[in-house]
Design a protein around this motif. Structure first.
Motif, PDB file in Angstrom:
ATOM      1  N   LEU A  85     -57.083 -16.441  44.647  1.00 57.13           N
ATOM      2  CA  LEU A  85     -56.177 -15.544  43.871  1.00 57.13           C
ATOM      3  C   LEU A  85     -55.305 -16.045  42.053  1.00 57.13           C
ATOM      4  N   LYS A  86     -55.903 -17.329  41.955  1.00 55.26           N
ATOM      5  CA  LYS A  86     -55.321 -17.411  40.489  1.00 55.26           C
ATOM      6  C   LYS A  86     -56.344 -17.120  39.607  1.00 55.26           C
ATOM      7  N   GLU A  87     -58.029 -16.641  40.269  1.00 56.32           N
ATOM      8  CA  GLU A  87     -59.045 -15.560  39.131  1.00 56.32           C
ATOM      9  C   GLU A  87     -58.574 -14.157  39.571  1.00 56.32           C
ATOM     10  N   GLY A  88     -57.459 -14.173  40.154  1.00 51.79           N
ATOM     11  CA  GLY A  88     -57.945 -12.458  40.862  1.00 51.79           C
ATOM     12  C   GLY A  88     -56.562 -11.992  39.701  1.00 51.79           C
ATOM     13  N   LEU A  89     -55.249 -12.702  40.015  1.00 49.61           N
ATOM     14  CA  LEU A  89     -53.928 -13.170  39.508  1.00 49.61           C
ATOM     15  C   LEU A  89     -53.060 -13.868  39.256  1.00 49.61           C
ATOM     16  N   PRO A  90     -53.664 -13.915  37.506  1.00 49.22           N
ATOM     17  CA  PRO A  90     -53.208 -15.188  37.244  1.00 49.22           C
ATOM     18  C   PRO A  90     -51.889 -15.360  36.314  1.00 49.22           C
ATOM     19  N   GLY A  91     -50.984 -16.886  37.094  1.00 44.27           N
ATOM     20  CA  GLY A  91     -49.479 -16.833  37.038  1.00 44.27           C
ATOM     21  C   GLY A  91     -48.960 -16.470  37.954  1.00 44.27           C
ATOM     22  N   ASN A  92     -49.856 -16.129  39.718  1.00 48.78           N
ATOM     23  CA  ASN A  92     -48.700 -15.282  40.460  1.00 48.78           C
ATOM     24  C   ASN A  92     -48.349 -16.457  41.460  1.00 48.78           C
ATOM     25  N   LYS A  93     -47.153 -16.236  42.080  1.00 46.43           N
ATOM     26  CA  LYS A  93     -46.421 -17.518  42.756  1.00 46.43           C
ATOM     27  C   LYS A  93     -46.443 -16.858  44.034  1.00 46.43           C
ATOM     28  N   LEU A  94     -47.692 -17.335  44.748  1.00 46.59           N
ATOM     29  CA  LEU A  94     -47.705 -16.694  45.898  1.00 46.59           C
ATOM     30  C   LEU A  94     -48.198 -18.411  46.923  1.00 46.59           C
ATOM     31  N   GLU A  95     -47.937 -18.346  47.921  1.00 43.51           N
ATOM     32  CA  GLU A  95     -48.240 -20.636  48.944  1.00 43.51           C
ATOM     33  C   GLU A  95     -49.520 -19.101  49.592  1.00 43.51           C
ATOM     34  N   VAL A  96     -50.053 -20.003  49.922  1.00 42.07           N
ATOM     35  CA  VAL A  96     -51.483 -19.677  50.910  1.00 42.07           C
ATOM     36  C   VAL A  96     -51.012 -20.713  52.190  1.00 42.07           C
ATOM     37  N   VAL A  97     -51.000 -19.542  53.558  1.00 38.68           N
ATOM     38  CA  VAL A  97     -51.374 -20.520  54.607  1.00 38.68           C
ATOM     39  C   VAL A  97     -51.848 -19.777  55.679  1.00 38.68           C
ATOM     40  N   ASN A  98     -52.743 -20.690  55.730  1.00 37.37           N
ATOM     41  CA  ASN A  98     -54.013 -20.937  56.820  1.00 37.37           C
ATOM     42  C   ASN A  98     -53.630 -21.282  57.742  1.00 37.37           C
ATOM     43  N   LYS A  99     -53.788 -20.884  59.566  1.00 36.79           N
ATOM     44  CA  LYS A  99     -53.779 -21.265  60.384  1.00 36.79           C
ATOM     45  C   LYS A  99     -54.777 -20.621  60.882  1.00 36.79           C
ATOM     46  N   ASP A 100     -56.249 -21.179  61.583  1.00 38.54           N
ATOM     47  CA  ASP A 100     -57.469 -20.933  62.057  1.00 38.54           C
ATOM     48  C   ASP A 100     -57.548 -19.410  61.934  1.00 38.54           C
ATOM     49  N   GLY A 101     -58.027 -19.226  60.361  1.00 35.99           N
ATOM     50  CA  GLY A 101     -58.507 -18.050  59.474  1.00 35.99           C
ATOM     51  C   GLY A 101     -57.428 -17.053  59.991  1.00 35.99           C
ATOM     52  N   GLU A 102     -56.734 -16.865  59.776  1.00 39.38           N
ATOM     53  CA  GLU A 102     -54.823 -16.430  59.978  1.00 39.38           C
ATOM     54  C   GLU A 102     -54.773 -16.376  58.179  1.00 39.38           C
ATOM     55  N   ILE A 103     -54.792 -15.646  57.502  1.00 38.61           N
ATOM     56  CA  ILE A 103     -53.736 -16.388  56.126  1.00 38.61           C
ATOM     57  C   ILE A 103     -52.878 -15.818  56.070  1.00 38.61           C
TER      58      ILE A 103
END
Length: 143
Positions: A85-103
């Protein structure tokens, strides 16, 4: 009539007895009847090969990097998605949460297109099973 029935019964019994006998065994199937164990001719001393023990070497295994295209462990999946996400959308403010491959993507985005692009980029990461977007669009006010 009695003679005929007894003749037929005798014939059936005789045929059954012949059919139940064991078939004669061939030479390879027969066991020795003499009670002796078969002997193998001994090799002359000149034909004996000495046996020497060689030490066994156990190869060492060095860890290698995970090649592209293989699923990454769940602990690294969050990192991989964040990096993408940082590479494709620089400056985004999205938080990533992972639970067993479900993002799950949380936070704020500047537009609906940014959220759509983030979802597409997340699905490209190997190991991601599903993507759930809980991010909201927050427009930036221009002064």
């Amino acid at each position: 009539m009695k003679k005929l029935i007894s003749f037929l019964v005798s014939g059936v019994l005789l045929a059954g007895m012949v059919g139940c006998q064991e078939a004669p065994k061939t030479g390879s199937e027969t066991t020795g009847t003499t009670g002796e164990t078969p002997s193998v001719p001994a090799k002359p001393a000149s034909d004996v090969t000495p046996i020497t023990a060689t030490p066994t070497v156990t190869p060492t295994v060095t860890p290698t990097a995970t090649p592209t295209g293989t699923p990454t462990p769940a602990t690294n999946l969050k990192t991989e998605v964040s990096k993408k996400l940082k590479e494709g959308l620089p400056g985004n403010k999205l938080e990533v949460v992972n639970k067993d491959g479900e993002i799950t993507l949380k936070g704020t985005a500047t537009s609906k297109e940014e959220i759509t692009q983030a979802e597409i980029l997340t699905k490209e990461v190997v190991g991601v099973k599903t993507v759930k977007v809980e991010a909201k669009v927050k427009t930036v006010k221009k002064p």
